[in-house]
Design a protein around this motif. Structure first.
Motif, short mmCIF file in Angstrom:
data_model
loop_
_atom_site.label_atom_id
_atom_site.label_comp_id
_atom_site.label_asym_id
_atom_site.label_seq_id
_atom_site.Cartn_x
_atom_site.Cartn_y
_atom_site.Cartn_z
N GLY A 9 14.49 124.40 15.03
CA GLY A 9 14.95 124.94 13.59
C GLY A 9 15.79 125.86 13.46
N VAL A 10 16.40 126.05 12.22
CA VAL A 10 17.35 127.38 12.12
C VAL A 10 16.56 128.66 12.37
CG1 VAL A 10 18.65 128.20 10.38
CG2 VAL A 10 18.71 125.75 10.48
N ARG A 11 15.34 128.54 11.80
CA ARG A 11 14.59 129.93 12.18
C ARG A 11 14.44 130.42 13.38
NH1 ARG A 11 8.48 131.02 9.42
NH2 ARG A 11 8.70 133.49 9.59
N THR A 12 14.07 129.34 14.25
CA THR A 12 13.89 129.79 15.98
C THR A 12 15.17 129.95 16.37
OG1 THR A 12 11.98 128.10 16.03
CG2 THR A 12 13.07 128.81 17.95
N ALA A 158 11.49 147.02 23.83
CA ALA A 158 10.74 147.22 22.56
C ALA A 158 11.55 146.83 21.31
CB ALA A 158 9.95 148.32 22.69
N GLY A 159 12.75 147.60 21.30
CA GLY A 159 13.82 147.27 20.20
C GLY A 159 14.05 145.89 20.20
N ALA A 160 14.42 145.18 21.17
CA ALA A 160 14.63 143.76 21.08
C ALA A 160 13.61 142.99 20.49
CB ALA A 160 15.09 143.23 22.55
N VAL A 161 12.50 143.24 21.07
CA VAL A 161 11.12 142.53 20.34
C VAL A 161 11.14 142.72 18.80
CG1 VAL A 161 8.85 142.41 20.32
CG2 VAL A 161 10.25 142.47 22.50
N VAL A 162 11.14 144.32 18.53
CA VAL A 162 11.12 144.43 16.99
C VAL A 162 12.17 143.41 16.32
CG1 VAL A 162 11.26 146.28 15.55
CG2 VAL A 162 9.93 146.69 17.40
N VAL A 163 13.44 143.71 16.72
CA VAL A 163 14.51 142.57 16.10
C VAL A 163 14.41 141.25 16.08
CG1 VAL A 163 17.12 142.21 16.45
CG2 VAL A 163 16.39 144.49 16.88
N GLY A 164 13.64 140.88 16.92
CA GLY A 164 13.27 139.49 16.84
C GLY A 164 12.13 139.17 15.95
N GLY A 165 11.33 140.19 15.75
CA GLY A 165 10.17 139.77 14.88
C GLY A 165 10.82 140.08 13.40
N VAL A 166 11.57 140.94 13.26
CA VAL A 166 12.38 141.07 11.93
C VAL A 166 13.14 140.19 11.61
CG1 VAL A 166 14.17 142.61 10.44
CG2 VAL A 166 11.99 143.70 12.15
N ALA A 167 13.73 139.40 12.44
CA ALA A 167 14.71 138.23 12.30
C ALA A 167 13.84 136.93 11.84
CB ALA A 167 15.67 137.91 13.39
N TRP A 168 12.61 136.97 12.50
CA TRP A 168 11.85 135.77 12.16
C TRP A 168 11.15 135.84 10.99
CZ3 TRP A 168 10.28 131.32 14.48
CH2 TRP A 168 9.08 130.52 13.93
N VAL A 169 11.01 137.00 10.37
CA VAL A 169 10.22 137.38 9.05
C VAL A 169 11.38 136.98 8.14
CG1 VAL A 169 9.25 139.05 7.60
CG2 VAL A 169 8.47 138.77 10.01
N THR A 170 12.33 137.53 8.25
CA THR A 170 13.49 137.60 7.29
C THR A 170 14.12 136.40 7.27
OG1 THR A 170 15.15 138.65 9.02
CG2 THR A 170 14.22 139.87 7.49
N THR A 171 14.26 135.52 8.52
CA THR A 171 14.94 134.08 8.19
C THR A 171 13.90 133.28 7.52
OG1 THR A 171 15.79 134.58 10.32
CG2 THR A 171 15.74 132.48 9.68
N GLY A 172 12.67 133.60 7.87
CA GLY A 172 11.65 132.66 7.03
C GLY A 172 11.54 133.03 5.38
N ALA A 173 11.93 134.13 5.28
CA ALA A 173 11.82 134.48 3.69
C ALA A 173 12.95 134.04 3.15
CB ALA A 173 11.85 135.88 3.54
N PRO A 177 12.97 129.51 0.01
CA PRO A 177 13.67 128.66 -1.24
C PRO A 177 14.36 127.47 -0.72
CG PRO A 177 14.24 131.17 -1.26
CD PRO A 177 13.80 130.90 0.01
N VAL A 178 14.82 127.46 0.31
CA VAL A 178 15.34 126.11 0.92
C VAL A 178 14.08 124.99 0.98
CG1 VAL A 178 16.76 124.89 2.54
CG2 VAL A 178 17.29 127.25 1.80
N ALA A 179 13.09 125.49 1.51
CA ALA A 179 11.99 124.62 1.58
C ALA A 179 11.30 124.15 0.11
CB ALA A 179 10.68 125.36 2.42
N ARG A 180 11.49 124.90 -0.77
CA ARG A 180 11.15 124.66 -2.26
C ARG A 180 12.06 123.96 -2.51
NH1 ARG A 180 9.91 130.42 -2.66
NH2 ARG A 180 11.74 130.73 -3.85
N LEU A 181 13.22 123.80 -2.39
CA LEU A 181 14.40 123.19 -2.99
C LEU A 181 14.01 121.64 -2.26
CD1 LEU A 181 17.13 122.66 -4.45
CD2 LEU A 181 18.07 123.34 -2.31
N ARG A 182 13.82 121.50 -1.00
CA ARG A 182 13.61 120.32 -0.29
C ARG A 182 12.33 119.58 -0.98
NH1 ARG A 182 13.02 121.98 4.43
NH2 ARG A 182 10.56 121.79 4.56
N ARG A 183 11.48 120.40 -1.13
CA ARG A 183 10.16 119.72 -1.91
C ARG A 183 10.37 119.17 -3.35
NH1 ARG A 183 7.70 124.07 0.56
NH2 ARG A 183 7.54 125.42 -1.34
N SER A 184 11.13 119.95 -4.02
CA SER A 184 11.89 119.57 -5.30
C SER A 184 12.36 118.00 -5.15
CB SER A 184 12.41 120.73 -5.93
OG SER A 184 12.01 121.77 -6.17
#
Length: 441
Positions: A9-12, A158-173, A177-184
């Motif tokens: 997926g896009v998030r991954t 450690a910084g690369a891991v932190v960046v990956g975690g932040v990217a995972w959280v922010t991308t999910g956030a 709305p796109v997921a809500r749009l798909r359900r709508s």
């Protein structure tokens, strides 16, 4: 790699890319920083050595014996590097002595560990030049450099891991709305629309585009339903007529009656064939099929269309220009002219005039007749499918209600226009305009 990307997926994908980029950048910076750990440590030692050397310089200039600093060794040498103090000659080469007199710090390898030296030139009270040097062993320098590099690499990972975690959280956030749009969209009822968001960001633009797409889809579906109903209604009449007349012909024992019935069936069959041809053309137009455009000479095509008429009233071609080239498909031009002339023949009393005109940007074909004309309240709808200003007259004359719709569709998809008005003879005037094609005669 491409197959992996398609299955994720896009998030991954965003998280993996962000982590890899951060790892490459941070590890590169760590490796580059590791090269500066040793110079940074040496700079700290050099500051202490120069401070002690300058303090000893003042003692020598005053005639005092220099005091030894904590952890540092102070020596007084002549300008050749030989000791002036009671100590032994230090392990300094001529190149080292030259650098020390120039104010540079040097590292001298030793049997156990290297030694760092820094010095300055002082003038003794007797006027002699002395080289005052300070030295310190570089114990643990290699270990400190390796440890510093390892710490930098660890922090980079450690910084690369932190960046990956932040990217995972922010991308999910961001994708929530796109997921809500798909359900709508999944639960949207027929004819429904997505709620427009208050923000004017990319999601709002996507929602607007979806609503426009849904509106277009609903319009196409409605047009298809109306077209299907109209087609079924129009086909019912000739099919029923053919059936009734066939039953009459079968029941009649008289050969003359059967022959007359067959003639009526032939007329209805021709009308049915014309109707089916028109429906097929409109279906192809709705599907987006567009013949290749080429230059078409309208004066020649108008005269050819007049020659194709059978049992027509007086038809005259008035060409105000010797040639008029339009950019269209020859089949489209033939369809337009044939339908306009057949429509004029059905309603004209005595005369039809076909005029071909040209301007700098357009070429026009004008068909005038002296029939009853088209009332102003009907002019806006005569190009609609299956529309008849006078239904009984159109049926008696063999009209299907598709001829003018075909004309409008063929002209419209080439960027032209068709209008209906009143002719100078009081009848109807149909004016078709195509974009002009500049072509040498």
């Amino acid at each position: 790699m491409l197959r992996w990307r398609r299955r994720r997926g896009v998030r991954t994908r965003v998280t993996v890319v962000a982590t890899l980029v951060a790892a490459v950048v941070l590890l590169g910076l760590a490796l580059a920083g590791g090269r500066y750990v040793e110079p940074w440590l040496l700079d700290g030692v050099d500051v202490d050595l120069r401070t002690a050397a300058h303090t000893a310089e003042r003692d020598v200039e005053s005639g005092r014996t220099p005091s030894t600093a904590d952890g540092l060794s102070i020596r007084v040498l002549d300008t050749a590097g030989d000791p002036v103090d009671p100590g032994a000659r230090p392990a300094l080469g001529d190149a080292h002595v030259s650098d020390l007199k120039a104010g540079l710090a040097v590292t001298v390898p030793g049997a156990g560990m290297p030694t760092r030296w820094a010095g300055t030139v002082a003038t003794a009270p007797d006027g002699a030049q002395r080289l005052v040097v300070a030295s310190a062993p570089l114990a643990g320098l290699a270990a400190a450099t390796a440890s510093g590099t390892q710490w930098l690499l660890g922090l980079a990972a450690a910084g690369a891991v932190v960046v990956g975690g932040v990217a995972w959280v922010t991308t999910g956030a961001a994708l929530r709305p796109v997921a809500r749009l798909r359900r709508s969209l999944r639960g949207l009822p027929p004819g429904g629309r997505l709620p427009e968001p208050e923000s004017s960001d990319e999601l709002g633009a996507l929602t607007t585009e979806f609503n426009d797409l849904l509106a277009g889809h609903d319009a196409v579906a409605e047009r298809l339903r109306r077209f299907t109903g109209d087609a079924a209604h129009e086909l019912r009449s000739p099919v029923a007529s053919v059936r009734v007349q066939a039953e009459v012909g079968v029941a009649a024992g008289d050969g003359a009656v059967a022959q007359e019935t067959l003639a009526d069936i032939l007329v209805e069959a021709e009308r049915l064939s014309t109707l089916l041809d028109g429906l097929l053309m409109l279906a192809r137009a709705d599907a987006g099929e567009l013949p290749v455009a080429e230059p078409v000479e309208l004066v020649t095509e108008a005269r050819a269309a007049v020659e194709r008429l059978a049992d027509a009233p007086d038809v005259r071609v008035s060409a105000l220009v010797p040639e008029a080239w339009a950019l269209a498909a020859p089949s489209e031009v033939e369809l337009v002219l044939d339908n306009l002339l057949r429509n004029a023949c059905r309603h004209a009393r005595h005369r039809i005039v076909v005029s071909v005109l040209a301007t700098r940007a357009w070429v026009r074909v004008v068909v005038d007749d002296d029939g009853p004309g088209v009332e102003p309240e009907h002019r806006g709808r005569v190009f609609d499918r299956f529309y008849r200003a006078s239904d009984d007259r159109a049926r008696s004359s063999g009209g299907t209600g598709l001829g003018l719709a075909l004309v409008a569709e063929a002209v419209r998809r080439r960027g032209g226009r068709v209008v209906v008005g009143e002719s100078p003879d009081g009848g109807a005037r149909f004016e078709v305009s195509w974009r002009r094609h500049d072509r040498d005669p």
